[in-house]
Design a protein around this motif. Structure first.
Motif, PDB file in Angstrom:
ATOM      1  N   LEU A  97       0.836  -1.190   0.000  1.00 49.18           N
ATOM      2  CA  LEU A  97       0.000   0.000   0.000  1.00 49.18           C
ATOM      3  C   LEU A  97       0.879   1.250   0.000  1.00 49.18           C
ATOM      4  CD1 LEU A  97      -2.621  -1.079   2.714  1.00 49.18           C
ATOM      5  CD2 LEU A  97      -2.803  -1.281   0.227  1.00 49.18           C
ATOM      6  N   HIS A  98       0.257   2.383  -0.281  1.00 46.69           N
ATOM      7  CA  HIS A  98       0.993   3.646  -0.206  1.00 46.69           C
ATOM      8  C   HIS A  98       1.472   3.876   1.230  1.00 46.69           C
ATOM      9  CE1 HIS A  98       0.343   5.228  -4.220  1.00 46.69           C
ATOM     10  NE2 HIS A  98      -0.931   4.915  -4.145  1.00 46.69           N
ATOM     11  N   MET A 103       3.796  10.165  -0.017  1.00 42.47           N
ATOM     12  CA  MET A 103       3.249  11.508   0.130  1.00 42.47           C
ATOM     13  C   MET A 103       4.368  12.556   0.093  1.00 42.47           C
ATOM     14  SD  MET A 103       0.155  10.463   0.467  1.00 42.47           S
ATOM     15  CE  MET A 103       0.559   8.920  -0.376  1.00 42.47           C
ATOM     16  N   GLU A 104       5.501  12.237   0.722  1.00 46.99           N
ATOM     17  CA  GLU A 104       6.632  13.170   0.737  1.00 46.99           C
ATOM     18  C   GLU A 104       7.186  13.384  -0.665  1.00 46.99           C
ATOM     19  OE1 GLU A 104       9.340  11.406   3.447  1.00 46.99           O
ATOM     20  OE2 GLU A 104       8.062  11.695   5.207  1.00 46.99           O
ATOM     21  N   GLY A 169       0.519   3.816   7.844  1.00 47.20           N
ATOM     22  CA  GLY A 169       0.626   5.115   8.482  1.00 47.20           C
ATOM     23  C   GLY A 169       0.108   6.286   7.680  1.00 47.20           C
ATOM     24  N   VAL A 170      -0.457   6.042   6.504  1.00 46.74           N
ATOM     25  CA  VAL A 170      -1.055   7.136   5.735  1.00 46.74           C
ATOM     26  C   VAL A 170      -2.369   7.531   6.402  1.00 46.74           C
ATOM     27  CG1 VAL A 170      -2.076   7.797   3.531  1.00 46.74           C
ATOM     28  CG2 VAL A 170       0.025   6.438   3.577  1.00 46.74           C
ATOM     29  N   ASP A 171      -2.568   8.825   6.590  1.00 42.93           N
ATOM     30  CA  ASP A 171      -3.778   9.347   7.234  1.00 42.93           C
ATOM     31  C   ASP A 171      -4.134  10.651   6.535  1.00 42.93           C
ATOM     32  OD1 ASP A 171      -5.769  10.336   8.903  1.00 42.93           O
ATOM     33  OD2 ASP A 171      -4.822   9.562  10.719  1.00 42.93           O
ATOM     34  N   LEU A 172      -5.170  10.615   5.679  1.00 50.93           N
ATOM     35  CA  LEU A 172      -5.505  11.756   4.827  1.00 50.93           C
ATOM     36  C   LEU A 172      -6.980  12.129   4.980  1.00 50.93           C
ATOM     37  CD1 LEU A 172      -3.814  10.381   1.581  1.00 50.93           C
ATOM     38  CD2 LEU A 172      -2.857  12.149   3.061  1.00 50.93           C
ATOM     39  N   THR A 173      -7.262  13.418   4.897  1.00 51.96           N
ATOM     40  CA  THR A 173      -8.641  13.900   4.950  1.00 51.96           C
ATOM     41  C   THR A 173      -8.837  14.993   3.912  1.00 51.96           C
ATOM     42  OG1 THR A 173      -8.796  13.439   7.324  1.00 51.96           O
ATOM     43  CG2 THR A 173     -10.443  14.915   6.390  1.00 51.96           C
ATOM     44  N   PRO A 296     -17.334  17.735 -10.111  1.00 53.57           N
ATOM     45  CA  PRO A 296     -17.843  17.104  -8.892  1.00 53.57           C
ATOM     46  C   PRO A 296     -16.848  16.145  -8.255  1.00 53.57           C
ATOM     47  CG  PRO A 296     -18.742  15.995 -10.811  1.00 53.57           C
ATOM     48  CD  PRO A 296     -17.948  17.169 -11.332  1.00 53.57           C
ATOM     49  N   GLU A 297     -15.678  15.970  -8.892  1.00 55.58           N
ATOM     50  CA  GLU A 297     -14.713  14.983  -8.394  1.00 55.58           C
ATOM     51  C   GLU A 297     -13.313  15.584  -8.262  1.00 55.58           C
ATOM     52  OE1 GLU A 297     -15.490  12.144  -7.273  1.00 55.58           O
ATOM     53  OE2 GLU A 297     -17.454  11.684  -8.115  1.00 55.58           O
ATOM     54  N   ASN A 298     -13.205  16.718  -7.609  1.00 54.14           N
ATOM     55  CA  ASN A 298     -11.894  17.315  -7.352  1.00 54.14           C
ATOM     56  C   ASN A 298     -11.326  16.727  -6.068  1.00 54.14           C
ATOM     57  OD1 ASN A 298     -11.536  19.022  -9.568  1.00 54.14           O
ATOM     58  ND2 ASN A 298     -12.774  20.640  -8.653  1.00 54.14           N
ATOM     59  N   HIS A 299     -10.330  15.874  -6.201  1.00 53.30           N
ATOM     60  CA  HIS A 299      -9.774  15.151  -5.061  1.00 53.30           C
ATOM     61  C   HIS A 299      -8.286  15.433  -4.905  1.00 53.30           C
ATOM     62  CE1 HIS A 299     -13.443  12.845  -4.547  1.00 53.30           C
ATOM     63  NE2 HIS A 299     -13.422  12.546  -5.819  1.00 53.30           N
ATOM     64  N   SER A 300      -7.804  15.354  -3.660  1.00 53.57           N
ATOM     65  CA  SER A 300      -6.374  15.445  -3.409  1.00 53.57           C
ATOM     66  C   SER A 300      -5.728  14.064  -3.368  1.00 53.57           C
ATOM     67  CB  SER A 300      -6.109  16.198  -2.098  1.00 53.57           C
ATOM     68  OG  SER A 300      -6.784  15.583  -1.020  1.00 53.57           O
ATOM     69  N   PHE A 301      -6.537  13.016  -3.161  1.00 51.81           N
ATOM     70  CA  PHE A 301      -6.017  11.642  -3.168  1.00 51.81           C
ATOM     71  C   PHE A 301      -7.113  10.700  -3.656  1.00 51.81           C
ATOM     72  CE2 PHE A 301      -7.683  12.678   1.017  1.00 51.81           C
ATOM     73  CZ  PHE A 301      -8.509  11.614   1.330  1.00 51.81           C
ATOM     74  N   ASP A 302      -6.702   9.547  -4.168  1.00 53.28           N
ATOM     75  CA  ASP A 302      -7.685   8.603  -4.706  1.00 53.28           C
ATOM     76  C   ASP A 302      -8.157   7.637  -3.627  1.00 53.28           C
ATOM     77  OD1 ASP A 302      -5.790   6.583  -4.455  1.00 53.28           O
ATOM     78  OD2 ASP A 302      -5.364   6.425  -6.588  1.00 53.28           O
ATOM     79  N   SER A 303      -8.911   6.621  -4.020  1.00 52.99           N
ATOM     80  CA  SER A 303      -9.548   5.727  -3.060  1.00 52.99           C
ATOM     81  C   SER A 303      -8.558   4.846  -2.317  1.00 52.99           C
ATOM     82  CB  SER A 303     -10.578   4.843  -3.774  1.00 52.99           C
ATOM     83  OG  SER A 303      -9.959   4.067  -4.788  1.00 52.99           O
ATOM     84  N   GLN A 304      -7.294   4.791  -2.767  1.00 53.60           N
ATOM     85  CA  GLN A 304      -6.274   4.015  -2.067  1.00 53.60           C
ATOM     86  C   GLN A 304      -5.127   4.893  -1.557  1.00 53.60           C
ATOM     87  OE1 GLN A 304      -5.626   0.729  -5.072  1.00 53.60           O
ATOM     88  NE2 GLN A 304      -6.096  -0.536  -3.279  1.00 53.60           N
ATOM     89  N   GLY A 305      -5.398   6.194  -1.445  1.00 51.82           N
ATOM     90  CA  GLY A 305      -4.407   7.102  -0.886  1.00 51.82           C
ATOM     91  C   GLY A 305      -3.379   7.607  -1.874  1.00 51.82           C
ATOM     92  N   GLY A 306      -3.530   7.279  -3.154  1.00 52.32           N
ATOM     93  CA  GLY A 306      -2.602   7.781  -4.165  1.00 52.32           C
ATOM     94  C   GLY A 306      -2.817   9.267  -4.403  1.00 52.32           C
TER      95      GLY A 306
END
Length: 443
Positions: A97-98, A103-104, A169-173, A296-306
């Motif tokens: 997983l990511h 992220m860095e 350890g990835v934690d995104l909101t 309607p789909e402006n995201h900073s990360f995808d469904s798996q944290g990418g």
């Protein structure tokens, strides 16, 4: 509840895990003509968990489930135990997983390229009350007549917060607005009446674009009442100027999906032109876009944290990179890939006016226009079209169009002007030549 679930996951036999917690605050309005029939506010929360368990060397199994809200500690442990059992029956090559280091790396790339923070920047803190008000006021100002008008419409405005965590350890909101309109347009002439239905999605309300969109529907309804049978043309040049054109470009996107590459559903290769004989009239460039205004789909990360980013996928007919979820990108050695939510197709070398100068069939209403994302086979039943032949235009209905995008792409042309449809910024006009047209009237 999140802490209860993560504690249970860490104490389980899971080799790895992912958790996505999504909260939606919805404001819904239901109108008959322009009279508010009812409205309500709804708040929902969904927490889904994916667990991975080690199988034989080099392989893992996975299973996913939504954990019911309000579950007790024992119920949560039972759900995770069930997932671990189910994961034994889904065997895939191992992948990681990511992690925080991914992220860095993306932060470093943004700094080098001048990237701009979160994907939803500029809309993430949008006021949903204002968005709803803008939609209501815009719908109330439409250029209706006694014969073309709104039958009913529904407005759904959502304030969405998505929280992703995984065992590395990835934690995104992130927080973003999303809106959907359900539109029913009526057109009538004498004792004849027709209804058109649409379900467009937006981020916020672009009043000018929405008014133009619905005004086109009024015209389509009026013209449908006047339409005659489609001639049996054999073949004709097909013009697409509505959201149906996106189905054409989504075929090209599908050919660059890491899952389709890995499974051998696509034979595209990085650096090898999709048009080796240079037969295509236009050179096609497609980009993954991190932020598209009013999407309607402006995201900073995808469904798996990418991490979502601006990336060139296809450049002048040459694939530059593949895209997709973590699993299949990992299999292909793509460490910084992600799912495409928004995309942009670069405009062509000719104008819309030039493309409209010949003979062509422009179809603006299908019963359904479908393009197989793997084979490129396409087909659609004509509900409303405009047959342009010489200096004459005939409004037509009935019959169908069919063909294969891969076989027809040599004759693909598209305008330099572009238009946005939801998550896609595409040429305003797309032309496919020599498409099979089955009419219902002898020409």
């Amino acid at each position: 509840m999140i802490n209860k679930i993560t504690d249970a996951l860490r104490a389980s036999d899971a080799w790895a895990w992912e958790l996505t917690d999504t909260t939606e605050k919805d404001w819904e309005f239901y109108f008959i003509r322009h009279r508010l029939d009812q409205n309500r506010a709804v708040e929902t929360r969904h927490t889904s968990v994916t667990v991975y368990r080690a199988l034989e060397e080099g392989f893992t199994g996975s299973a996913q489930m939504e954990i019911p809200q309000g579950s007790t500690d024992e119920e949560i442990r039972s759900c995770i135990s069930q997932l671990l059992t189910e994961a034994e029956f889904v065997k895939n090559p191992e992948f990681s997983l990511h992690g925080p280091e991914d992220m860095e790396k993306e932060d470093d790339r943004d700094a080098e390229s001048g990237g701009t923070g979160a994907a939803g920047e500029g809309e993430a803190d949008a006021d949903v009350f204002r968005i709803a008000k803008d939609f209501i006021e815009t719908m109330d100002s439409l250029p209706e007549t006694d014969t073309e008008y709104m039958n009913s419409y529904e407005i759904f405005v959502r304030d969405i917060t998505r929280h992703y965590m995984n065992s590395r350890g990835v934690d995104l909101t992130e927080n973003y607005p999303q809106s959907t309109l359900e539109l029913v347009v009526n057109a009538r002439k004498g004792d004849k009446e027709i209804e058109l239905y649409r379900l467009p999605s937006f981020g916020t309300c672009d009043a000018a674009e929405l008014k133009s969109y619905v005004t086109d529907l009024f015209r389509y309804g009026r013209d449908r009442l006047e339409a005659g049978p489609t001639p049996a043309m054999g073949t004709a040049d097909l013009m697409l100027s509505t959201e149906d054109s996106c189905r054409i470009y989504e075929y090209f996107l599908s050919q660059m999906n890491a899952a389709n590459i890995y499974r051998k559903f696509s034979d595209w290769e990085i650096g090898r032109s999709i048009d080796p004989e240079e037969e295509m009239r236009e050179k096609l460039t497609i980009r993954q876009v991190r932020y598209l205004p009013n999407s309607p789909e402006n995201h900073s990360f995808d469904s798996q944290g990418g991490t979502e980013a601006d990336r060139v996928l296809l450049e002048e007919n040459v694939p530059r990179r593949f895209w997709g979820g973590r699993q299949y990108c990992s299999y292909l050695g793509i460490e910084d890939g992600s799912i495409v939510y928004n995309y942009q197709v670069e405009g062509g070398s000719v104008s819309e006016e030039e493309l409209r100068s010949g003979d062509y069939l422009e179809v603006v209403e299908f019963s359904s226009f479908d393009v197989d994302p793997l084979t490129g086979d396409m087909a659609g039943e004509i509900r409303l079209g405009y047959w342009h032949c010489g200096d004459q235009e005939k409004t037509v209905t009935g019959g169908s169009v069919s063909g294969n995008v891969r076989e027809l792409m040599a004759g693909l042309s598209f305008s330099g002007e572009t238009r946005q449809f939801g998550t896609a910024l595409v040429p305003a006009v797309t032309l496919l030549r020599n498409v099979t047209v089955t009419g219902i009237e002898d020409n």
